[in-house]
Design an enzyme around this catalytic site. Structure first.
Site, short mmCIF file in Angstrom:
data_model
loop_
_atom_site.label_atom_id
_atom_site.label_comp_id
_atom_site.label_asym_id
_atom_site.label_seq_id
_atom_site.Cartn_x
_atom_site.Cartn_y
_atom_site.Cartn_z
N ARG A 1 0.85 -0.95 0.22
CA ARG A 1 -0.08 -0.27 0.11
C ARG A 1 0.64 1.48 -0.38
NH1 ARG A 1 -2.73 -0.05 5.31
NH2 ARG A 1 -1.69 -2.02 5.55
N ASN B 1 -6.33 -2.53 2.90
CA ASN B 1 -6.48 -3.90 2.43
C ASN B 1 -7.65 -4.40 3.33
OD1 ASN B 1 -3.79 -4.14 2.47
ND2 ASN B 1 -3.46 -3.99 4.98
#
Length: 861
Positions: free
Chosen positions: A791, A809
């Site tokens: 990320r 997520n």
């Protein structure tokens, strides 16, 4: 017989008429013999490098690889996964495959059973190393994965195609030879054991110049393969039984080739030519295909592409076994030069001084070279001079004279550079020296912190420049990007565009060849010589002969000590693990020039590492403090500033140690060389460059004519003064220059070096796409993408290129992100998503039709 315009058969080649002469150096000997027959010069520059020339045109060959091949395509071809994807995307049969990091064995062994049988191979290797075939269960897959992981950090698992193995050699768009390849094997005679049959076959292989060192090996791998066939080394196979000793069909592994050029179906020639054309700037290559029967049309049979070999061995065809040899070398050389000097004759007699210790080498050289080049010759040895008489083709005679002079350590310029320029095939007409081209200042503001402090920084700047100009950019892995505009595509490897040739890259990587080429063009270079690691006494004698101070360089570029003025310092600087280069020290500062289209577009002064005392801290502490400050600069921060052994030696020579406390305000230099990697800094001096340096750079460009950009390392006292008013020297040329040095200097104007490079390419072949703002995309990424920095990696890339959005997520182990921005920037972000971080393993990047409901984003960008 059906004919194809893509098949231009090489004629047969009788290497046996040359006897044992060709066995000493099969590759160069073959090129020398064939080039001489065409009136083309062929000189051996090093153990693996030959250079072919005619008038002011030349091409380097490193072993079998032509220097005019694009360096980017050469790298693409060595990346088996990307090469296979390129071929498959073009609609050509290529087996489905997956790639895994070498530490992801457990994940790799979860492939579905219907993928068996499969092939397991290293991501990049040669000679069949680490390749395993016929993998049909998970136990074999585990063992094969470990074998491949020893050769590469990435392992490829590929669906196996059944059939025979063929190599189609392509030159200038046409197939010139085709060979069927067999694995190492013996055929039983009912009398001899497997071991005895191997020894007999190796005895025959020693008679072939190219096979005499490529014998069938009896090792653990061979024993395992025999065991799988129910055989042992002591068994006596029945008459006619084929017993395999390897499962790969490479000559280097004991395999064999059978010429089948006369039987190939034309459709396969068309396929091979098309594959070759998919890789820009490739003059010649070996295309490996699997097919049930290459004599028949591909339609109706199982066949597929395996790989493309940029260094596909020419001599495997010229020096074939089974008495079937094709003169592929002639096809390759004829495509590069016009055979216009074949009938030019020359007779010469010359007297040369020599040392009696060289008599044996001179005799050996003349016997070998006159036979290979078909020149009549006589030699008469006197007490101090030799008298040599030669008669034959003019170019062949000249080559023998040059080679002899090199052996006698005579200074001989490269004749094809006498005009100061070269015309190199494949240069694509990218060059015109008119007009000015100075890189404009550029400001990054807060975006400066978004650039990574890593080796990828230079490529990030190219991406940034391309996207800013409305071009589309796609990443294929950490090293390759594609820049697209209109209907054209330009590939980059690191910061090198596809126009950079393999030959120019090889010359620039060799300090010896760079100096040889530049000095032949009349460019000043430091006087120097290379020495083996054990030859320190000879090196010290040389240093005294050229005059102190001198510079000692690690041959691998890992360490340089400058301004050595005494024997103790010389011995301290010597590298005992590798060969060393000793050069006369040239007084002055170190400048880095960035050159595009033969013109200086920006310049930086490299300053040696230093610290400024505060009256309380030691040099070691000051180095740590400065290292922390450097991290705010993306370029300088990528190079750690630490106390090294070389630094301690330098400090000791000035009466200091790392623990010395420096008075407040005192500036202390801590290294002898201006190296960014050793704590040095770059300072923009573009506006100070005297116009006369442009003439020097144009000469340098004559040795690297295919490069649309390169870096020049210049030693000079004052770059604002003309060269003729000072001592100066070019100490290196870099065809993969450090662009970021000019974008992020320690002082002075940041310069848009990458922008100038992209602008120049756009003038020739790229058109910007329409910049459509505010396009929204919703993406789900599956795979091993949580807990691996994925990320943060994606958010950083998005922010760098003005893409807004958020990322989160999901509970199923995937990652979801939404983004909005220019279409070309979003496309680039999606290609980054498919690559991921080193620890991540991306299975699928799915673009959704609409936003997915989440409980918010973990991070925004």
């Amino acid at each position: 017989m059906i004919h194809s315009s893509r098949l231009k058969k090489s004629e047969y080649y009788d290497y046996k008429r040359l006897g044992k002469i060709i066995s000493q150096d099969p590759v160069h000997a073959t090129f020398s013999n064939v080039a001489a027959s065409l009136g083309v010069s062929c000189l051996k520059l090093s153990k693996s490098v030959s250079i072919l020339s005619q008038d002011d045109e030349f091409v380097i060959y490193r072993l079998n690889e032509p220097g005019i091949n694009s360096i980017v395509s050469a790298k693409l071809c060595r990346d088996k996964k990307i090469a296979s994807d390129i071929v498959r995307d073009a609609g050509i049969n290529a087996p489905e495959s997956y790639s895994f990091r070498s530490n992801r064995k457990e994940r790799a062994c979860k492939i579905t059973p219907d993928f068996f049988p499969c092939v397991v191979k290293p991501h990049s290797s040669y000679g069949g190393k680490g390749i395993s075939l016929d993998i049909d269960d998970y136990e074999k897959l585990s063992v094969a994965f470990d074998r491949a992981a020893l050769e590469s950090e990435t392992v490829i698992i590929e669906r196996q195609i059944t059939g025979d193995d063929y190599r189609l050699y392509v030159v200038d768009g046409s197939v010139v030879a085709v060979s069927q390849r067999f694995e190492a094997h013996v055929v039983g005679d009912g009398k001899h054991s497997v071991r005895e049959l191997v020894n007999k076959k190796n005895k025959e292989r020693r008679k072939n110049p190219r096979l005499r060192k490529l014998l069938i090996k009896i090792d653990d791998r061979a024993v395992d393969i025999l065991k799988a066939q129910g055989e042992t080394l002591g068994n006596i196979p029945e008459k006619g039984k084929v017993v395999k000793l390897r499962d790969v069909r490479n000559v280097s592994s004991g395999g064999e080739n059978l010429d089948v050029t006369d039987f190939v179906h034309p459709a396969f020639c068309d396929i091979a030519a098309k594959i070759n054309s998919l890789f820009p700037g490739i003059y010649s290559s070996g295309i490996d295909l699997i097919a049930e029967d290459i004599r028949k049309s591909p339609e109706g049979q199982d066949w597929g592409f395996i790989e493309i070999n940029i260094n596909g061995s020419i001599v495997h065809h010229n020096l074939g076994n089974f008495d079937s040899s094709r003169n592929v070398a002639k096809s390759a050389i004829s495509g590069l030069f016009y055979p216009s000097y074949i009938n030019d004759k020359k007779s010469i007699t010359l007297n040369l001084e020599y040392s009696k210790s060289d008599k044996g080498r001179i005799e050996e050289l003349l016997v070998r070279e006159t036979a290979l080049r078909e020149v009549a010759g006589e030699v008469d040895f006197g007490d101090e001079e030799i008298k040599v008489s030669l008669s034959g083709r003019k170019q062949a005679v000249d080559d023998i004279v040059t080679t002899l002079q090199w052996l006698l350590k005579k200074e001989v310029d490269l004749p094809f550079l006498n005009n100061g320029t070269k015309s190199l095939h494949g240069s694509k007409g990218f060059y015109s020296y008119s007009g000015t081209c100075v890189a404009q200042p550029i400001s990054y503001g807060e975006r400066r912190s978004l650039f990574s402090r890593s080796a990828a920084l230079h490529q990030q700047l190219i991406v940034d420049a391309a996207l800013a100009r409305g071009l589309s950019v796609y990443r294929d892995n950490s090293r390759f990007i594609r820049v697209e505009g209109g209907e054209e595509t330009v590939w980059f490897y690191n910061s090198m565009p596809e126009m950079t040739t393999y030959g120019d890259r090889y010359i620039s990587n060799s300090k010896h060849l760079t100096k040889l080429f530049l000095s032949s063009l009349g460019v000043s270079v430091p006087q120097g010589k290379a020495f083996g690691k054990e030859n320190i006494e000879d090196a010290w004698s040389f240093a005294k002969s050229v005059g102190l101070p001198v510079v000692v360089k690690h041959s691998g570029g890992k360490g340089v000590t400058a301004s050595i003025k005494d024997e103790d310092s010389f011995r301290s600087a010597w590298h005992h693990d590798v060969s060393n280069i000793v050069e006369r020290h040239v007084e002055g500062e170190n400048f880095g020039l960035f050159v595009v289209n033969g013109r200086i577009v920006c310049a930086a002064r490299r300053a040696p590492a230093y610290v400024v005392g505060d009256g309380a801290s030691s040099i070691r502490e000051l180095v740590r403090q400065k290292d922390r400050k450097r991290r705010s600069n993306p370029y300088l921060g990528a190079k750690s500033f630490v106390v090294t052994d070389e630094m301690e030696v330098y400090l000791k020579s000035h009466g200091l140690t790392p623990d010395t406390v420096v008075d407040e305000g005192r500036k202390v230099r801590v290294t002898s060389v201006a190296s960014i990697g050793n704590g040095g800094e770059s300072h923009d001096v573009t506006d100070r460059v005297h116009p006369s340096w442009s003439d020097i750079v144009k000469k340098v460009h004559g040795a690297f004519a295919s490069c649309i950009h390169f870096g020049v390392n210049l030693l000079a006292k004052d770059i604002s003064l003309p060269p003729e008013d000072q001592e100066w020297a070019i100490c290196g040329v870099n065809t993969n220059p450090e662009i970021a040095m000019h974008h992020f200097p320690a002082s002075g104007e940041p310069r848009d070096a990458a922008g100038v490079l992209i602008d120049h390419i756009m003038q020739r072949c790229l058109m910007p796409t329409t910049k459509r703002k505010n396009e929204a995309v919703f993406v789900k990424v599956s795979g091993d993408v949580q807990g691996v920095g994925y990320r943060k990696y994606l958010a950083r890339a998005a922010s760098r290129y003005d893409v807004e959005g958020g990322i989160v997520n999901l509970e199923d182990g995937s990652v979801y992100f939404e983004c909005r921005g220019y279409r070309n920037a979003i496309d680039y972000l999606l290609s980054c998503a498919r690559i991921g971080t080193r620890k991540a393993s991306v299975d699928k990047v799915e673009v959704l039709e609409k936003s997915q409901e989440t409980q918010g984003f973990d991070m925004s960008f």
